[in-house]
Design a protein around this motif. Structure first.
Motif, PDB file in Angstrom:
ATOM      1  N   SER A   1      86.374  95.152 -21.889  1.00 50.21           N
ATOM      2  CA  SER A   1      85.450  94.075 -22.224  1.00 50.21           C
ATOM      3  C   SER A   1      86.282  92.842 -22.564  1.00 50.21           C
ATOM      4  O   SER A   1      87.395  92.958 -23.079  1.00 50.21           O
ATOM      5  CB  SER A   1      84.573  94.456 -23.419  1.00 50.21           C
ATOM      6  OG  SER A   1      83.916  93.329 -23.956  1.00 50.21           O
TER       7      SER A   1
ATOM      8  N   TRP B   1      83.277  97.097 -27.169  1.00 54.64           N
ATOM      9  CA  TRP B   1      82.227  96.567 -26.306  1.00 54.64           C
ATOM     10  C   TRP B   1      80.881  96.641 -27.016  1.00 54.64           C
ATOM     11  O   TRP B   1      80.794  96.994 -28.186  1.00 54.64           O
ATOM     12  CB  TRP B   1      82.224  97.285 -24.959  1.00 54.64           C
ATOM     13  CG  TRP B   1      81.825  98.737 -25.013  1.00 54.64           C
ATOM     14  CD1 TRP B   1      82.429  99.729 -25.726  1.00 54.64           C
ATOM     15  CD2 TRP B   1      80.731  99.340 -24.313  1.00 54.64           C
ATOM     16  NE1 TRP B   1      81.796 100.917 -25.519  1.00 54.64           N
ATOM     17  CE2 TRP B   1      80.751 100.724 -24.657  1.00 54.64           C
ATOM     18  CE3 TRP B   1      79.768  98.880 -23.428  1.00 54.64           C
ATOM     19  CZ2 TRP B   1      79.808 101.628 -24.151  1.00 54.64           C
ATOM     20  CZ3 TRP B   1      78.843  99.789 -22.923  1.00 54.64           C
ATOM     21  CH2 TRP B   1      78.871 101.141 -23.289  1.00 54.64           C
ATOM     22  N   ARG B   2      79.807  96.300 -26.275  1.00 53.57           N
ATOM     23  CA  ARG B   2      78.520  96.026 -26.895  1.00 53.57           C
ATOM     24  C   ARG B   2      77.916  97.214 -27.640  1.00 53.57           C
ATOM     25  O   ARG B   2      77.247  97.023 -28.664  1.00 53.57           O
ATOM     26  CB  ARG B   2      77.526  95.494 -25.863  1.00 53.57           C
ATOM     27  CG  ARG B   2      77.264  96.386 -24.676  1.00 53.57           C
ATOM     28  CD  ARG B   2      76.357  95.701 -23.667  1.00 53.57           C
ATOM     29  NE  ARG B   2      76.133  96.488 -22.453  1.00 53.57           N
ATOM     30  CZ  ARG B   2      76.926  96.473 -21.402  1.00 53.57           C
ATOM     31  NH1 ARG B   2      78.015  95.701 -21.411  1.00 53.57           N
ATOM     32  NH2 ARG B   2      76.658  97.207 -20.343  1.00 53.57           N
TER      33      ARG B   2
ATOM     34  N   GLU C   1      81.390  93.012 -19.078  1.00 56.33           N
ATOM     35  CA  GLU C   1      81.293  92.004 -20.139  1.00 56.33           C
ATOM     36  C   GLU C   1      82.288  90.878 -19.860  1.00 56.33           C
ATOM     37  O   GLU C   1      83.362  90.800 -20.449  1.00 56.33           O
ATOM     38  CB  GLU C   1      81.524  92.639 -21.511  1.00 56.33           C
ATOM     39  CG  GLU C   1      80.402  93.586 -21.898  1.00 56.33           C
ATOM     40  CD  GLU C   1      80.514  94.112 -23.317  1.00 56.33           C
ATOM     41  OE1 GLU C   1      81.444  93.714 -24.040  1.00 56.33           O
ATOM     42  OE2 GLU C   1      79.666  94.937 -23.701  1.00 56.33           O
TER      43      GLU C   1
ATOM     44  N   HIS D   1      75.138  91.539 -24.625  1.00 50.52           N
ATOM     45  CA  HIS D   1      76.485  91.133 -24.210  1.00 50.52           C
ATOM     46  C   HIS D   1      77.126  90.209 -25.238  1.00 50.52           C
ATOM     47  O   HIS D   1      78.321  90.332 -25.535  1.00 50.52           O
ATOM     48  CB  HIS D   1      76.422  90.442 -22.848  1.00 50.52           C
ATOM     49  CG  HIS D   1      76.267  91.387 -21.709  1.00 50.52           C
ATOM     50  ND1 HIS D   1      77.200  91.537 -20.721  1.00 50.52           N
ATOM     51  CD2 HIS D   1      75.272  92.269 -21.417  1.00 50.52           C
ATOM     52  CE1 HIS D   1      76.794  92.460 -19.856  1.00 50.52           C
ATOM     53  NE2 HIS D   1      75.627  92.909 -20.254  1.00 50.52           N
TER      54      HIS D   1
ATOM     55  N   SER E   1      76.812  85.077 -19.900  1.00 50.34           N
ATOM     56  CA  SER E   1      77.267  86.428 -19.564  1.00 50.34           C
ATOM     57  C   SER E   1      76.285  87.030 -18.577  1.00 50.34           C
ATOM     58  O   SER E   1      75.407  86.339 -18.064  1.00 50.34           O
ATOM     59  CB  SER E   1      77.377  87.295 -20.825  1.00 50.34           C
ATOM     60  OG  SER E   1      76.163  87.296 -21.551  1.00 50.34           O
TER      61      SER E   1
END
Length: 499
Positions: free
Chosen positions: A376, A36-37, A489, A402, A461
């Motif tokens: 995500s 994920w981010r 996400e 994102h 997003s």
């Protein structure tokens, strides 16, 4: 073979089986984990920045440079984004292996700890800098008996701990003070300056590392959460007290009364152990680290479970050191042994409660979610882009953090941020990456700057920079996340025709 040798061999076999089980279990979780981010941003920064550029940029990220520098060679070598997960997994494998085979705790306590969120999933699969905290505290515990023989190594470990994360700054400082205080006391007893001069060989390293940390975060502009001038000092103390209990509530999922009793029992046993050993320092390290996180959460930034798990490693370091002190001092009677067993029992209770909390449906990063849920959708959105959208196409995102998850999987693609029209890289939390734009302005920007393009693709997003997104309803949807993800996400990919 003597009975002692047989028992030692049996213990090693059991620990080997536990370790293998740990590697397999976390290997399964690793195969299921969707990056994920927060993981993507580290990878993108490590890939795009030089060490000097990183040093000037790091203050906006909230974490010191060590984790980024460790990732940098792998990112710059062109390895896939997923490499960051394997790095975290390997670091925690080493950490857990050392703990299982070297820590003087019981087999039950060690097994409970490694299969609880203390060692499993949060640090092993979610690739963030916190795994370094675990490794360095375990190494510091392991090196404690040789701290005065290998001063430079011990000082280096403390210096690296300072650079692992701000939340363990107090723990690193208190361990350093403990080391220095013990050497001064030894000077007094032996009537010689040699122990103090010996410690000076390594104690300067964490001090220098502290100055480096201050330089990294100099003039950070974030305002504190709690303003003492507005609410008063007594109110601050009350808030810190409340949050000290909340830390344990968050870790265990138990009620306030249970957590208060647990903290009281731990305090009583720690004071008893310190009295037997005539040394309060190990207990003081844990207490100071615990209160520091509570105060940090109140005054600066509300910490999360990843930070609280770091306290579990300070606790394991403390128990480990208490056992070493017991061997060094050899106090008379069985009181210290029983007290340490009591502390271990509390470690088991904590680990079991944390495992139960991890299995709670209300937990965002629950075991069920880790195995079967969606963390995500960045990986699948990236796969769609790679399979269906050409590299020369114009791709525009509406949220840099994102979109960074998708971008990290697609090093061969170029994304543009709609808010400022610039090429997207990592999230730097600047005003430039917070700009907003209307759909009409975006449409005009694309036509002027990319006259050769007859269309562009918009990666939508959460928290879009578009002021008015109604016009998106008229555009063709190529891809859309099904359902919700643990980290919010979810993505929609539109084709926008430039007429």
């Amino acid at each position: 073979m003597t009975d002692i040798n047989k028992r030692q061999k049996s213990d090693k076999v059991i620990m080997a089986a536990v370790f293998l089980g740990y590697l397999i279990f976390n290997g399964v979780l690793l195969a299921r984990h969707e990056l994920w981010r927060d993981e993507a941003n580290v990878w993108l920064m490590a890939k795009e920045l030089s060490p000097l550029q990183l040093f000037s940029e790091i203050k906006y990220q909230g974490h010191p440079c060590l984790w980024y520098l460790l990732i940098m060679p792998f990112a710059k070598a062109g390895l896939p984004f997923q490499t960051i997960s394997f790095i975290s997994y390997l670091i925690m494998a080493v950490t857990t292996g050392l703990f299982l085979f070297k820590a003087p705790l019981s087999k039950i306590a060690k097994t409970a700890a490694v299969f609880s969120p203390i060692c499993t999933y949060y640090y092993a699969e979610i690739a963030r800098n916190y795994c370094l905290i675990a490794l360095l505290l375990v190494l510091l515990a392991l090196c404690y008996p040789k701290r005065n023989e290998r001063c430079i190594l011990y000082g280096l470990l403390l210096g690296l701990l300072v650079q692992s994360d701000v939340v363990v700054l107090m723990a690193a400082g208190m361990i350093s003070l403990m080391w220095l205080s013990e050497s001064v006391w030894k000077c007094v007893k032996e009537k010689t300056w040699d122990p103090f001069l010996n410690v000076l060989k390594g104690i300067w390293i964490p001090l220098l590392s502290l100055f480096l940390l201050i330089a990294q975060f100099y003039r950070v502009s974030d305002s504190p959460v709690f303003q003492v001038s507005s609410y008063g000092f007594m109110e601050l103390l009350k808030e810190i007290q409340n949050f000290a209990c909340w830390i344990l509530i968050r870790l265990t999922g138990r009620g306030e009364i249970f957590c208060q009793i647990f903290l009281l029992a731990f305090l009583v046993l720690l004071l008893a152990a310190s009295a037997y050993l005539k040394n309060l320092w190990a207990a003081a390290v844990l207490a100071a680290a615990y209160l520091f996180e509570a105060a940090f959460s109140v005054m600066i930034y509300q910490l999360h479970i990843w930070h609280f798990i770091a306290l579990c490693y300070v606790m394991l370091w403390m128990v480990w050191v208490l056992y070493f002190q017991k061997e060094e001092i050899k106090p008379a009677g069985k009181g210290i042994g029983r007290t340490l067993w009591g502390i271990q029992a509390l470690v088991v209770i904590l680990a079991v409660c944390m495992f139960a909390r991890w299995n709670n449906k209300e937990e965002t990063s629950s075991l069920a979610n880790a195995l079967h849920g969606s963390y995500s959708d960045g990986m699948y959105a990236a796969e769609y882009i790679r399979e269906n959208i050409p590299q020369e196409a114009l791709i525009v995102s509406v949220n840099v953090p994102h979109a960074s998850t998708v971008l990290a999987y697609l090093p061969e693609y170029t994304f543009y941020f709609a808010g400022n029209g610039q090429k997207e890289t990592y999230a730097n939390w600047s005003d430039e990456q917070s700009k907003r734009i209307s759909f009409e302005e975006l449409f005009t920007w694309a036509k002027i700057n990319f006259p050769e393009q007859s269309e562009f693709y918009l990666l939508d997003s959460g928290e879009s920079c578009l002021k008015e997104a109604d016009d998106l309803a008229k555009c063709e949807i190529l891809y859309q996340t099904f359902g919700e993800t643990a980290q919010g996400e979810e993505y929609t990919i539109y084709r926008v025709i430039l007429g």
